[in-house]
Design a protein around this motif. Structure first.
Motif, PDB file in Angstrom:
ATOM      1  N   THR A  49     -69.751 -42.509  -7.219  1.00 38.37           N
ATOM      2  CA  THR A  49     -69.127 -43.182  -8.365  1.00 38.37           C
ATOM      3  C   THR A  49     -68.592 -42.160  -9.365  1.00 38.37           C
ATOM      4  O   THR A  49     -67.493 -42.319  -9.905  1.00 38.37           O
ATOM      5  N   VAL A  50     -69.335 -41.082  -9.599  1.00 32.96           N
ATOM      6  CA  VAL A  50     -68.855 -40.013 -10.472  1.00 32.96           C
ATOM      7  C   VAL A  50     -67.585 -39.389  -9.892  1.00 32.96           C
ATOM      8  O   VAL A  50     -66.603 -39.150 -10.611  1.00 32.96           O
ATOM      9  N   ALA A  51     -67.587 -39.145  -8.585  1.00 26.39           N
ATOM     10  CA  ALA A  51     -66.407 -38.546  -7.944  1.00 26.39           C
ATOM     11  C   ALA A  51     -65.182 -39.435  -8.085  1.00 26.39           C
ATOM     12  O   ALA A  51     -64.084 -38.959  -8.399  1.00 26.39           O
ATOM     13  N   LEU A  52     -65.341 -40.728  -7.845  1.00 27.78           N
ATOM     14  CA  LEU A  52     -64.214 -41.655  -7.959  1.00 27.78           C
ATOM     15  C   LEU A  52     -63.723 -41.748  -9.403  1.00 27.78           C
ATOM     16  O   LEU A  52     -62.522 -41.900  -9.649  1.00 27.78           O
ATOM     17  N   ALA A  53     -64.632 -41.647 -10.356  1.00 27.88           N
ATOM     18  CA  ALA A  53     -64.229 -41.667 -11.761  1.00 27.88           C
ATOM     19  C   ALA A  53     -63.403 -40.428 -12.107  1.00 27.88           C
ATOM     20  O   ALA A  53     -62.421 -40.514 -12.850  1.00 27.88           O
ATOM     21  N   LEU A 175     -58.828 -28.070  -9.319  1.00 31.18           N
ATOM     22  CA  LEU A 175     -60.156 -28.648  -9.095  1.00 31.18           C
ATOM     23  C   LEU A 175     -60.180 -29.394  -7.769  1.00 31.18           C
ATOM     24  O   LEU A 175     -59.270 -30.164  -7.465  1.00 31.18           O
ATOM     25  N   LEU A 176     -61.224 -29.145  -6.970  1.00 32.78           N
ATOM     26  CA  LEU A 176     -61.463 -29.892  -5.731  1.00 32.78           C
ATOM     27  C   LEU A 176     -62.725 -30.721  -5.895  1.00 32.78           C
ATOM     28  O   LEU A 176     -63.764 -30.201  -6.312  1.00 32.78           O
ATOM     29  N   VAL A 177     -62.642 -32.006  -5.553  1.00 31.74           N
ATOM     30  CA  VAL A 177     -63.801 -32.889  -5.553  1.00 31.74           C
ATOM     31  C   VAL A 177     -64.129 -33.187  -4.093  1.00 31.74           C
ATOM     32  O   VAL A 177     -63.296 -33.716  -3.364  1.00 31.74           O
ATOM     33  N   LEU A 178     -65.331 -32.841  -3.666  1.00 33.68           N
ATOM     34  CA  LEU A 178     -65.723 -32.982  -2.259  1.00 33.68           C
ATOM     35  C   LEU A 178     -66.942 -33.891  -2.176  1.00 33.68           C
ATOM     36  O   LEU A 178     -68.009 -33.559  -2.683  1.00 33.68           O
ATOM     37  N   ASP A 179     -66.765 -35.059  -1.552  1.00 32.52           N
ATOM     38  CA  ASP A 179     -67.817 -36.069  -1.471  1.00 32.52           C
ATOM     39  C   ASP A 179     -68.441 -36.063  -0.081  1.00 32.52           C
ATOM     40  O   ASP A 179     -67.876 -36.611   0.861  1.00 32.52           O
ATOM     41  N   GLU A 180     -69.580 -35.405   0.058  1.00 36.66           N
ATOM     42  CA  GLU A 180     -70.286 -35.288   1.347  1.00 36.66           C
ATOM     43  C   GLU A 180     -69.330 -34.814   2.454  1.00 36.66           C
ATOM     44  O   GLU A 180     -69.238 -35.429   3.516  1.00 36.66           O
TER      45      GLU A 180
END
Length: 668
Positions: A49-53, A175-180
């Motif tokens: 949820t933090v990543a999607l935000a 910035l890169l956001v990597l979710d699992e």
């Protein structure tokens, strides 16, 4: 100095028919350029949820109820949708957990990598495709132009994830956001992806938000760590401080759930209980119901983040803890003893299987069928009563094929398989039925293997009836099986969607036990679970072995879990057993270079040099020499390519398929 990313008191809620579900409360963090923020916690803690935000991709019904998210001082939460879309493409990139679901199956890989180049950088189609090939090459994909013209289903899991990373890097984001991003990958491919990300960070100075439930992975990549529990940050600070000296009982519990080689022979220490109800926020510590340190004040008083050191904050009134480590591991229970002279429950002799490529589809379109893929090449293996044999290897090594051959889901081309002395491959009618009832499989994903329209009682009751159970009513037998897997009898009336992942897997185990089998085949049975849930399932399987004497073939690519659970380990590569022996011998001296590389890549908290395998398993034409020669870090010379390696013995029951003498392997 202004941080690249600043998050202050972020709160997110989902609107539901029951009212607002508070997914994240008071999340704060800072991230500077060239550094990595790791976010850890169990499933349901609010990580994704933090990543999607951050990306502005929260689903309908979810909204930011408080707080601020700033990228170089620019507020993201109130940004206009069109501006947010441009920011998301140009300045922030994201890599999701499952590239197979994230990539469009109807578009070529090159078309998907090039899309942000045409949308955000204004490149024409030809220039964008050329740049896409360059990006694919930069993330370690060979024959980049050929891969760009391929579709996602034609790539391996590791190559698909590299393509996702190339897409995220297309516009050179800050910035890169990597979710699992590595959860679905083999440990060796995971190590390659982590090395790739660290190299890209060093070369480009990109900042990363890395989300994972695996603390071993977080240790490798993160500079700072935020630990989330039920939507609240309960501990944060430098990765070194948190992973070496956790001060919140939950963080210590996560660390205690990891299998370690030091505690082999002991039970793991999972965190008891489950996450609190998100519809009923707690005033005090929301971890209190599961905490062994709790006091009345923990529940009654609101807990706040407070500093324990310059690089560590914790939300716990008891911190610093006198003993932050989890409870000491319990010794293993007394083992089930086989009768003297008992033969093997499962005996596999020289089993081979080749799958054709192309087949009818190749003939339909006028193309010649490609050479067959040899999945198994003369595999022999024995499993005794009450014994757990771990079968390890990367995806494509033949592990699942061997398991499916044992229960006749796949028919081998050659060889013999016997269960309790009965020939499996030639049995038919009643003999086959009795053999298959004695051999049950536990699958990787319980959500897919359980019928969503059947209650737990129906799922377990059906095999009870089919096995001819007459000792007690079926409902009573279902209750017994639920008790056996440590679930309340009341769960019989629940549907799969009403259970957690660990509870669903326990139901799958109960269903497998319904026929009173002598053999359990566990095909990646814990790889999709959180570390704490994984620990409880590993303990359960060990208990079932000790209580029932059931033989278990435990198939996994994770040697750390296998090492904790198994009595013997068999290592499979390209359909051949390259090493087999007692677990203690394998761990003390992993003689075969492939076993050495697997153990080195296992997600354990530790330091020291690691062995990195090149590429992935090649499932092409058989190799006349050693099957591992193309990736071996200890290759001798051309002999490895052309001459089949001999079977050497480090001990009577420890065999290694390698040209290097045993003494030299042990010395290395």
């Amino acid at each position: 100095m202004t941080a690249l990313l600043e998050i202050d008191d972020l709160a997110i809620a989902y609107g539901t028919t029951r009212g607002p579900m508070h997914a994240v409360e008071g999340f704060s963090a800072r991230l500077e350029r060239g550094r990595t923020l790791g976010i850890v916690g169990e499933s349901g803690s609010g990580k994704s949820t933090v990543a999607l935000a951050l990306m502005g991709l929260l689903p309908a019904g979810a909204r930011v109820t408080a707080g601020s998210v700033r990228l170089e001082g620019e507020e993201l939460t109130t940004m206009a949708p069109e501006q947010r879309r441009l920011t998301r493409g140009r300045r922030i990139g994201m890599v999701f957990q499952d590239p197979f679901l994230s990539l469009n199956p109807g578009l070529t890989v090159g078309a998907q990598v090039s899309e942000p180049l045409t949308v955000h950088r204004g490149l024409d189609a030809a220039s964008a495709m050329a740049e896409a090939a360059r990006l694919l090459d930069s993330v370690g994909i060979g024959r980049a132009a050929e891969v760009a013209a391929s579709y996602p289903h034609q790539l391996s899991g590791g190559m698909r994830q590299r393509a996702m990373i190339a897409t995220a890097l297309a516009c050179d984001p800050e910035l890169l956001v990597l979710d699992e991003p590595t959860t679905a990958l083999d440990v060796t491919i995971e190590a390659q992806i982590l090395d790739l990300l660290l190299g890209l960070q060093k070369d480009r100075g990109v900042a990363m938000v890395f989300i994972s439930h695996n603390l071993g992975v977080i240790q490798r990549v993160a500079h700072e760590v935020v630990v989330l529990y039920a939507g609240r940050v309960i501990e944060q600070g430098s990765a070194d401080a948190i992973l070496s000296a956790p001060q919140h009982p939950y963080t210590a519990g996560l660390l205690g759930s990891l299998p370690t080689l030091d505690h082999r022979g002991h039970r793991l220490t999972p965190i008891p209980g489950g996450l609190p109800d998100p519809f009923q926020p707690m005033q005090g510590c929301n971890f209190a119901p599961r905490c062994r340190y709790r006091e009345e004040a923990c529940v009654a008083e609101r807990q706040v983040m407070r500093p324990l050191a310059p690089d560590q904050l914790v939300r716990c009134r008891r911190a610093p803890l006198e003993d932050p480590a989890p409870a000491a591991p319990e010794p293993a229970r007394a083992r089930w003893a086989a009768a003297d002279g008992a033969g093997p429950v499962v005996e596999i002799r020289e089993v081979s299987k080749t799958f054709s490529r192309g087949g009818w589809a190749a003939g339909l379109f006028g193309r010649a069928s490609a050479p067959g893929m040899r999945a198994l090449d003369g595999v022999s293996l024995r499993i005794g009563p009450g014994e757990i044999v771990g079968l390890v290897g990367e995806s494509g090594s033949g592990k699942s094929t061997l398991g499916r051959c044992v229960i006749r889901l796949v028919q081998p081309d050659a060889g013999e398989i016997a269960v309790q002395g009965r020939d499996v491959l030639r049995a038919s009618g009643g003999a086959l039925r009795r053999t298959l009832l004695a051999t049950q499989m536990i699958f990787q994903n319980p959500s897919s293997s359980l019928n969503p329209r059947h209650t737990v009682a129906q799922a377990i009751g059906r095999p009870v009836r089919l096995s001819g159970w007459k000792e007690t009513p079926v409902a009573a037998r279902v209750a017994q099986l639920l008790e056996l897997v440590r679930l309340p009898a009341a769960y019989a009336d629940r549907y799969p969607h009403q259970l957690s992942g660990g509870e669903r897997q326990r139901v799958g185990i109960a269903r497998a036990l319904a026929t009173r089998p002598s053999v359990l085949l566990c095909d990646e049975a814990v790889s999709a679970l959180d570390v704490s849930v994984q620990a409880s399932i590993v303990n359960l399987l060990a208990d079932l072995r000790d209580e029932l004497g059931v033989a278990i073939l435990f198939i996994s690519h994770d040697l750390s879990v296998v090492a904790h659970l198994a009595d013997r380990v068999a290592v499979l590569y390209r359909g051949r057993l390259v090493e087999e022996g007692p677990t203690e011998d394998i761990l003390r001296a992993p003689n075969h270079p492939y076993t050495e590389a697997l153990l080195s890549a296992a997600p354990l908290l530790r330091t020291g040099a690691r062995i990195r395998l090149r590429g992935e398993i090649d499932t092409g034409a058989p190799i006349p020499g050693c099957c591992f020669t193309g990736r071996c870090h200890r290759r001798i010379d051309e002999r490895c390519d052309t001459v089949p390696p001999p079977l050497r013995h480090a001990a009577t029951d420890h065999g290694i398929l390698c040209h290097i003498p045993v003494e030299e392997l042990a010395a290395r």
